[in-house]
Design an enzyme around this catalytic site. Structure first.
Site, mmCIF file in Angstrom:
data_model
loop_
_atom_site.group_PDB
_atom_site.id
_atom_site.type_symbol
_atom_site.label_atom_id
_atom_site.label_comp_id
_atom_site.label_asym_id
_atom_site.label_seq_id
_atom_site.Cartn_x
_atom_site.Cartn_y
_atom_site.Cartn_z
ATOM 1 N N SER A 109 1.026 -1.304 -0.025
ATOM 2 C CA SER A 109 0.019 0.135 -0.085
ATOM 3 C C SER A 109 0.588 1.226 0.123
ATOM 4 O O SER A 109 0.360 2.375 -0.070
ATOM 5 C CB SER A 109 -1.063 0.136 1.406
ATOM 6 O OG SER A 109 -0.065 -0.072 2.591
ATOM 7 N N HIS A 123 -2.460 -3.405 -5.782
ATOM 8 C CA HIS A 123 -3.082 -2.898 -4.506
ATOM 9 C C HIS A 123 -4.606 -3.319 -4.296
ATOM 10 O O HIS A 123 -5.460 -2.203 -4.678
ATOM 11 C CB HIS A 123 -2.734 -1.444 -4.105
ATOM 12 C CG HIS A 123 -2.931 -0.905 -2.815
ATOM 13 N ND1 HIS A 123 -3.114 0.353 -2.595
ATOM 14 C CD2 HIS A 123 -3.176 -1.809 -1.604
ATOM 15 C CE1 HIS A 123 -3.564 0.400 -1.105
ATOM 16 N NE2 HIS A 123 -3.550 -0.823 -0.627
ATOM 17 N N GLU A 180 -5.798 -0.824 -7.374
ATOM 18 C CA GLU A 180 -4.780 0.296 -7.578
ATOM 19 C C GLU A 180 -3.607 -0.145 -8.148
ATOM 20 O O GLU A 180 -2.747 -1.046 -7.615
ATOM 21 C CB GLU A 180 -4.298 0.949 -6.186
ATOM 22 C CG GLU A 180 -3.643 2.443 -6.604
ATOM 23 C CD GLU A 180 -3.441 3.092 -5.287
ATOM 24 O OE1 GLU A 180 -3.237 4.364 -5.422
ATOM 25 O OE2 GLU A 180 -3.076 2.535 -4.176
ATOM 26 N N ASN A 183 -3.149 6.046 -0.672
ATOM 27 C CA ASN A 183 -2.697 6.514 0.817
ATOM 28 C C ASN A 183 -2.249 8.074 0.661
ATOM 29 O O ASN A 183 -2.061 8.440 1.803
ATOM 30 C CB ASN A 183 -1.814 5.410 1.275
ATOM 31 C CG ASN A 183 -2.655 4.278 1.820
ATOM 32 O OD1 ASN A 183 -3.453 4.382 2.410
ATOM 33 N ND2 ASN A 183 -2.087 2.952 1.550
#
Length: 296
Positions: free
Chosen positions: A118, A139, A151, A189
């Site tokens: 991540s 991800h 992702e 993130n």
């Protein structure tokens, strides 16, 4: 592409194995601990039962899904026929680099190597292999069987045909792929963690209490859960680790983790996984109870 190997049988690994197996792929699930593999298979079976109860799959689909999964405690054995290896081990750069050196040495020459990281640089991971053009980020979001996003992160050397293969594969799984480039935090993130950090700062500075912060974001911004509850769900240690990656990688003080977050992780209050974070988690109940530490 038929044979998929998944390394790591924790929450993310078993979810990734679940979705591939349910969509007809042969999955080799790999973990150093046999007990973790047994637990993963039990979790997958339970999640399939939940899908049956909702009417989204049949008993036959459950049986076929479970029959598509084989387990291994050896990376070398588990990846020998893999067209794609998905690493879903602990979010620790040293562990991931060691695993990628192993899978690069033993996976078939044409296999694509993906990481479910991540926040850790795909370019860095690819640099320890002899096939950086075949290394990519994949991800998935938790819980994997439910969440639609994948992702996809291109490393500096990732070939376009590898990216296109992973886009097509993600679509085949019923997911929505979004492609991003390899910079700290990627997109998910880089946007989410500063929001969580700001929520923790707002609590730390006494701007509002936990209930107010989470309720404002749920009712005012249509978020399914508030940022403090989400932080507990992700794991406060994971949030801290990602913020540190952002802070170090981008060199901007706006990503510096809140001292309250650092203290909570140091104290072992990690959220759902430890039974307490901003809220207290008791097995068998879904009621949200604020931790005594934050009650006024």
């Amino acid at each position: 592409m038929e044979n998929i190997s998944v390394i790591g049988a924790g929450t993310m690994g078993n979810g990734i194995a679940h979705v591939f197996a349910q969509n007809g792929f042969k999955v080799s699930l790999i973990d150093v601990q046999q007990a973790q593999l047994d637990k993963a298979l039990a979790t997958i079976a339970k999640n399939l039962d939940r899908q049956i109860a909702k009417g989204t799959i049949t008993d036959a689909t459950k049986a076929a899904t479970l029959s598509n999964i084989s387990t291994f405690t050896s990376i070398e054995k588990g990846i020998e026929n893999a067209a794609l290896v998905v690493e879903a081990a602990t979010e620790n750069i040293d562990i991931k680099l060691k695993i990628f050196q192993q899978i690069d040495a033993h996976a078939p020459a044409n296999a694509i190597l993906a990481s479910n990281t991540s926040s850790i640089s795909i370019t860095k991971i690819a640099s320890v292999t002899k096939r950086p053009e075949k290394v990519i980020g994949m991800h998935f979001m938790n819980p994997v069987p439910v969440m639609k996003l994948v992702e996809i992160i291109n490393g500096y050397s990732t070939h376009a045909d590898v990216t296109n293969t992973i886009i097509a594969l993600s679509t085949q799984l019923g997911k929505t792929p979004c492609v991003v480039n390899d910079y700290p935090g990627f997109i998910a993130n880089r946007i989410l963690m500063p929001m969580i950090n700001e929520a923790i700062y707002s609590l730390y500075e006494g701007v509002a209490n936990i209930e107010s912060i989470d309720t404002i974001m749920k009712l005012g911004m249509a978020h399914p859960m508030g940022p403090l509850q989400l932080a507990d769900f992700i794991g406060l240690d994971v949030c801290l680790s990602i913020l540190e990656v952002l802070h170090k990688g981008l060199g901007n003080p706006k990503y510096a983790p809140c001292p309250l977050l650092i203290n909570m992780v140091t104290a072992g209050k990690l959220g759902v996984k430890s039974g307490e974070g901003f809220y207290v988690y008791t097995p068998g109940t879904k009621e949200l109870i604020v931790s005594n530490r934050f009650r006024h």
